[in-house]
Design a protein around this motif. Structure first.
Motif, PDB file in Angstrom:
ATOM      1  N   MET A 128      -3.282   6.135  -8.080  1.00 45.40           N
ATOM      2  CA  MET A 128      -3.090   5.311  -6.820  1.00 45.40           C
ATOM      3  C   MET A 128      -2.273   5.829  -5.659  1.00 45.40           C
ATOM      4  SD  MET A 128      -0.833   2.613  -8.977  1.00 45.40           S
ATOM      5  CE  MET A 128      -0.122   1.592  -7.593  1.00 45.40           C
ATOM      6  N   ASP A 129      -1.988   7.199  -5.591  1.00 46.86           N
ATOM      7  CA  ASP A 129      -1.274   7.697  -4.513  1.00 46.86           C
ATOM      8  C   ASP A 129      -1.990   7.462  -3.180  1.00 46.86           C
ATOM      9  OD1 ASP A 129       0.623   8.235  -6.540  1.00 46.86           O
ATOM     10  OD2 ASP A 129      -0.194  10.637  -6.541  1.00 46.86           O
ATOM     11  N   TYR A 130      -3.097   7.464  -3.191  1.00 51.46           N
ATOM     12  CA  TYR A 130      -3.773   7.361  -1.962  1.00 51.46           C
ATOM     13  C   TYR A 130      -4.079   5.903  -1.487  1.00 51.46           C
ATOM     14  CZ  TYR A 130      -7.687   6.421  -5.483  1.00 51.46           C
ATOM     15  OH  TYR A 130      -8.070   5.845  -6.337  1.00 51.46           O
ATOM     16  N   TRP A 131      -3.597   4.869  -2.317  1.00 51.43           N
ATOM     17  CA  TRP A 131      -3.746   3.634  -1.584  1.00 51.43           C
ATOM     18  C   TRP A 131      -2.898   3.263  -0.527  1.00 51.43           C
ATOM     19  CZ3 TRP A 131      -3.344  -0.519  -6.495  1.00 51.43           C
ATOM     20  CH2 TRP A 131      -4.477  -0.125  -7.230  1.00 51.43           C
ATOM     21  N   PRO A 132      -3.372   2.411   0.523  1.00 49.17           N
ATOM     22  CA  PRO A 132      -2.307   2.193   1.663  1.00 49.17           C
ATOM     23  C   PRO A 132      -1.092   1.346   1.060  1.00 49.17           C
ATOM     24  CG  PRO A 132      -4.767   2.215   2.200  1.00 49.17           C
ATOM     25  CD  PRO A 132      -4.721   2.106   0.815  1.00 49.17           C
ATOM     26  N   ALA A 133      -1.434   0.468  -0.028  1.00 50.19           N
ATOM     27  CA  ALA A 133      -0.440  -0.263  -0.412  1.00 50.19           C
ATOM     28  C   ALA A 133       1.005   0.511  -0.857  1.00 50.19           C
ATOM     29  CB  ALA A 133      -0.920  -1.125  -1.627  1.00 50.19           C
ATOM     30  N   ARG A 134       0.575   1.753  -1.229  1.00 53.23           N
ATOM     31  CA  ARG A 134       1.925   2.484  -1.566  1.00 53.23           C
ATOM     32  C   ARG A 134       2.803   2.740  -0.669  1.00 53.23           C
ATOM     33  NH1 ARG A 134       4.242   4.056  -4.643  1.00 53.23           N
ATOM     34  NH2 ARG A 134       3.819   6.132  -5.368  1.00 53.23           N
ATOM     35  N   SER A 135       2.360   2.812   0.606  1.00 47.80           N
ATOM     36  CA  SER A 135       3.211   3.096   1.716  1.00 47.80           C
ATOM     37  C   SER A 135       3.525   1.849   2.492  1.00 47.80           C
ATOM     38  CB  SER A 135       2.710   4.132   2.615  1.00 47.80           C
ATOM     39  OG  SER A 135       1.510   3.854   3.298  1.00 47.80           O
ATOM     40  N   LYS A 136       2.715   0.819   2.279  1.00 51.10           N
ATOM     41  CA  LYS A 136       2.738  -0.260   3.290  1.00 51.10           C
ATOM     42  C   LYS A 136       3.710  -1.374   2.796  1.00 51.10           C
ATOM     43  CE  LYS A 136      -1.321   0.157   6.253  1.00 51.10           C
ATOM     44  NZ  LYS A 136      -2.557  -0.572   6.567  1.00 51.10           N
ATOM     45  N   TRP A 137       3.386  -1.698   1.236  1.00 51.29           N
ATOM     46  CA  TRP A 137       4.214  -2.970   0.800  1.00 51.29           C
ATOM     47  C   TRP A 137       5.625  -2.808   0.524  1.00 51.29           C
ATOM     48  CZ3 TRP A 137       0.223  -4.983  -3.413  1.00 51.29           C
ATOM     49  CH2 TRP A 137      -0.898  -5.474  -2.855  1.00 51.29           C
ATOM     50  N   ASN A 138       6.156  -1.671   0.840  1.00 52.35           N
ATOM     51  CA  ASN A 138       7.791  -1.755   0.844  1.00 52.35           C
ATOM     52  C   ASN A 138       8.142  -1.858   2.085  1.00 52.35           C
ATOM     53  OD1 ASN A 138       7.174   0.840   1.600  1.00 52.35           O
ATOM     54  ND2 ASN A 138       7.998   1.851  -0.307  1.00 52.35           N
ATOM     55  N   ASP A 139       7.250  -1.981   2.892  1.00 58.33           N
ATOM     56  CA  ASP A 139       7.814  -2.390   4.596  1.00 58.33           C
ATOM     57  C   ASP A 139       7.872  -3.792   4.854  1.00 58.33           C
ATOM     58  OD1 ASP A 139       7.899  -2.451   7.070  1.00 58.33           O
ATOM     59  OD2 ASP A 139       6.549  -0.639   7.614  1.00 58.33           O
ATOM     60  N   LEU A 140       8.847  -4.249   4.791  1.00 59.05           N
ATOM     61  CA  LEU A 140       8.791  -5.988   5.036  1.00 59.05           C
ATOM     62  C   LEU A 140       8.333  -6.051   6.330  1.00 59.05           C
ATOM     63  CD1 LEU A 140      12.511  -6.419   3.733  1.00 59.05           C
ATOM     64  CD2 LEU A 140      10.195  -7.118   2.595  1.00 59.05           C
ATOM     65  N   ASP A 141       8.613  -5.355   7.378  1.00 56.78           N
ATOM     66  CA  ASP A 141       7.710  -5.708   8.687  1.00 56.78           C
ATOM     67  C   ASP A 141       6.430  -5.797   8.602  1.00 56.78           C
ATOM     68  OD1 ASP A 141      10.246  -6.004  10.043  1.00 56.78           O
ATOM     69  OD2 ASP A 141      10.229  -3.543  10.071  1.00 56.78           O
ATOM     70  N   TYR A 142       5.836  -4.912   7.799  1.00 56.06           N
ATOM     71  CA  TYR A 142       4.219  -4.977   7.874  1.00 56.06           C
ATOM     72  C   TYR A 142       3.876  -6.257   6.883  1.00 56.06           C
ATOM     73  CZ  TYR A 142      -0.240  -4.109   5.638  1.00 56.06           C
ATOM     74  OH  TYR A 142      -1.588  -4.262   5.128  1.00 56.06           O
ATOM     75  N   LEU A 143       4.613  -6.496   5.920  1.00 59.29           N
ATOM     76  CA  LEU A 143       4.213  -7.784   5.087  1.00 59.29           C
ATOM     77  C   LEU A 143       4.310  -8.918   5.661  1.00 59.29           C
ATOM     78  CD1 LEU A 143       5.727  -6.775   1.736  1.00 59.29           C
ATOM     79  CD2 LEU A 143       3.091  -6.714   2.377  1.00 59.29           C
ATOM     80  N   LYS A 144       5.360  -9.002   6.654  1.00 63.30           N
ATOM     81  CA  LYS A 144       5.614 -10.252   7.468  1.00 63.30           C
ATOM     82  C   LYS A 144       4.755 -10.428   8.650  1.00 63.30           C
ATOM     83  CE  LYS A 144      10.315 -11.415   5.817  1.00 63.30           C
ATOM     84  NZ  LYS A 144      11.456 -11.978   6.290  1.00 63.30           N
ATOM     85  N   ASN A 145       4.141  -9.429   9.308  1.00 61.41           N
ATOM     86  CA  ASN A 145       3.332  -9.161   9.986  1.00 61.41           C
ATOM     87  C   ASN A 145       2.047  -9.767   9.883  1.00 61.41           C
ATOM     88  OD1 ASN A 145       5.136  -8.716  12.176  1.00 61.41           O
ATOM     89  ND2 ASN A 145       5.092  -6.397  12.056  1.00 61.41           N
ATOM     90  N   VAL A 146       1.599  -9.267   8.581  1.00 62.72           N
ATOM     91  CA  VAL A 146       0.188  -9.370   8.177  1.00 62.72           C
ATOM     92  C   VAL A 146       0.197 -10.827   7.474  1.00 62.72           C
ATOM     93  CG1 VAL A 146      -1.364  -8.785   6.210  1.00 62.72           C
ATOM     94  CG2 VAL A 146      -0.360  -6.932   7.771  1.00 62.72           C
TER      95      VAL A 146
END
Length: 424
Positions: free
Chosen positions: A212-230
């Motif tokens: 699952m290294d290629y999942w976008p979630a691996r780099s995005k879901w530990n970014d609170l700015d991303y999660l709150k924006n989405v």
């Protein structure tokens, strides 16, 4: 909260509801026959008020009527066990949510409208779901285009980082004998053929890395700015309390942003708050784009039955239980401890006798009552620490206990074999 942007005339338009427009006479008739006379009166009043509003936001009078109708449907939804509620009341709830949201859109209240639509997605029926999902996309599109202003929540931002993880210290908080029995095997980039032959057909758990290294979630879901924006202003159902077997356990509806702030707060006044077994990706499509269905879910020639999110703080516990499906638990952010017992030991694990809890054990692994459950302490089990970026295969009906060791975001993929049988 949201506030009007640009000219107020832009709020005259609202989202289309083609299915609702077509089915309204039939739905109102069916609701009336179920005793919903007051609901029909209120929703008709709200619909009339919305439809007569033209170039200015004059739909204020429709909001109380639509909200009152929604409250009536809500009461019906909670009048007994969920599966005993007539389906028409779920559709009534969806209808009222759409009407309230339409009125709020005319007033430029995007956040409030989205909350109403999320309630429709979470609690409403399937018949009007397409209209609710289309309305969500309509509102989201206008938020992106700047027609509605959504204020930032002011909560925690930045990235999730977990430093200084001490296995010895963590082990002291785990159930007795943890990490001293059989450790679940680990394999890197396991082929589908090997997975099928060595683990799936025999019904044996395994940890799979590098899948699952290629999942976008691996780099995005530990970014609170991303999660709150989405998803920050979206409303989600959360569970509050130690776990679902405890008396103080309850459910709440809060924004995803508030949920994130709670799970990252060392001292959350509301109590442990977690999002468990929720079809979040059906509700918030943008997050669905960040994950992919593992090829392993094709094993057995079946079909995916459920795709759920499990988000929560450190210390969140899912009590010992089993599920009827094949399960891949993908650990996207953080770490979890998982203990597993094979299906053959079901009777020794003292399942609850009540129908609603028959798949849950009476045994509290964190505090085993050896007098009441004498067989459990010395039973053999498999366990592991499931690290970020790893997947765990859990065979059908295998009992499992799960504890989050850090703030944790996981995804579970449930699937059946082609004949809907399970591997014993």
């Amino acid at each position: 909260m949201s506030s009007p942007a640009a000219a107020t005339s832009s709020f005259a338009a609202t989202f289309p509801t083609p299915t609702l427009d077509t089915l309204t006479p039939t739905l109102l008739h069916d609701i009336h026959t179920q005793g919903g006379h007051a609901f029909v009166h209120l929703i008709t009043l709200a619909t009339s008020s919305i439809s007569t509003s033209t170039s200015t936001p004059t739909s204020t009078s429709s909001i109380p009527a639509a909200e009152a109708a929604r409250d009536m449907a809500w009461e019906q939804l909670h009048s007994g066990p969920w599966n005993s509620v007539p389906e028409i009341w779920r559709e009534a709830y969806s209808m009222a949510c759409l009407r309230v949201a339409a009125a709020r859109v005319r007033e430029g209240e995007a956040v409030e409208a989205m909350r109403d639509l999320d309630l429709g997605l979470v609690m409403g029926g399937e018949g009007l779901r397409g209209d609710v999902e289309s309305a969500v996309e309509w509102v989201e599109g206008r938020v992106r285009e700047g027609e509605f202003e959504v204020r930032e929540d002011g909560g925690r931002r930045g990235r999730l980082e977990f430093k200084g993880f001490d296995v010895a210290e963590v082990q002291r908080a785990l159930p007795i004998n943890s990490l001293s029995s059989k450790i679940v095997e680990k394999h890197s980039a396991l082929s589908l053929e090997a997975f099928l032959r060595v683990y799936f057909l025999p019904g044996t758990p395994v940890i799979i890395s590098d899948s699952m290294d290629y999942w976008p979630a691996r780099s995005k879901w530990n970014d609170l700015d991303y999660l709150k924006n989405v998803a920050g202003y979206r409303t989600v159902p959360v569970e509050v309390g130690k776990n679902y077997l405890c008396q103080e356990w309850k459910q709440e509806l809060i924004t995803f942003s508030e949920f994130l702030d709670r799970i990252l707060s060392p001292e959350c006044a509301a109590g442990p708050t977690y999002l468990a077994q929720h079809p979040l990706f059906d509700q918030i499509k943008e997050l669905r784009k960040d994950i992919l269905i593992p090829d392993y879910c094709c094993a057995g020639g079946g079909e995916l039955r459920s795709l759920n999110a499990w988000f929560g703080p450190a210390g969140t516990v899912t009590p010992l239980h089993h599920d009827p499906h094949h399960n891949i638990l993908a650990q996207v952010v953080g770490k979890k401890y998982v203990r597993l017992y094979p299906a053959s030991l079901s009777e020794e694990l003292y399942p609850h006798e009540e129908t609603m809890l028959h798949n849950s054990s009476q045994v509290d692994l964190d505090n085993i009552d050896e007098e009441a459950f004498p067989k459990v302490k010395d039973m053999e089990f498999w366990d592991c620490i499931l690290d970020e970026g790893k997947m765990l295969y859990i065979p059908p009906k295998w009992w499992h206990y799960v504890r989050s060791l850090t703030p944790s975001f996981s995804v579970s993929f449930w699937w059946n074999t082609s004949d809907h049988s399970t591997v014993q």
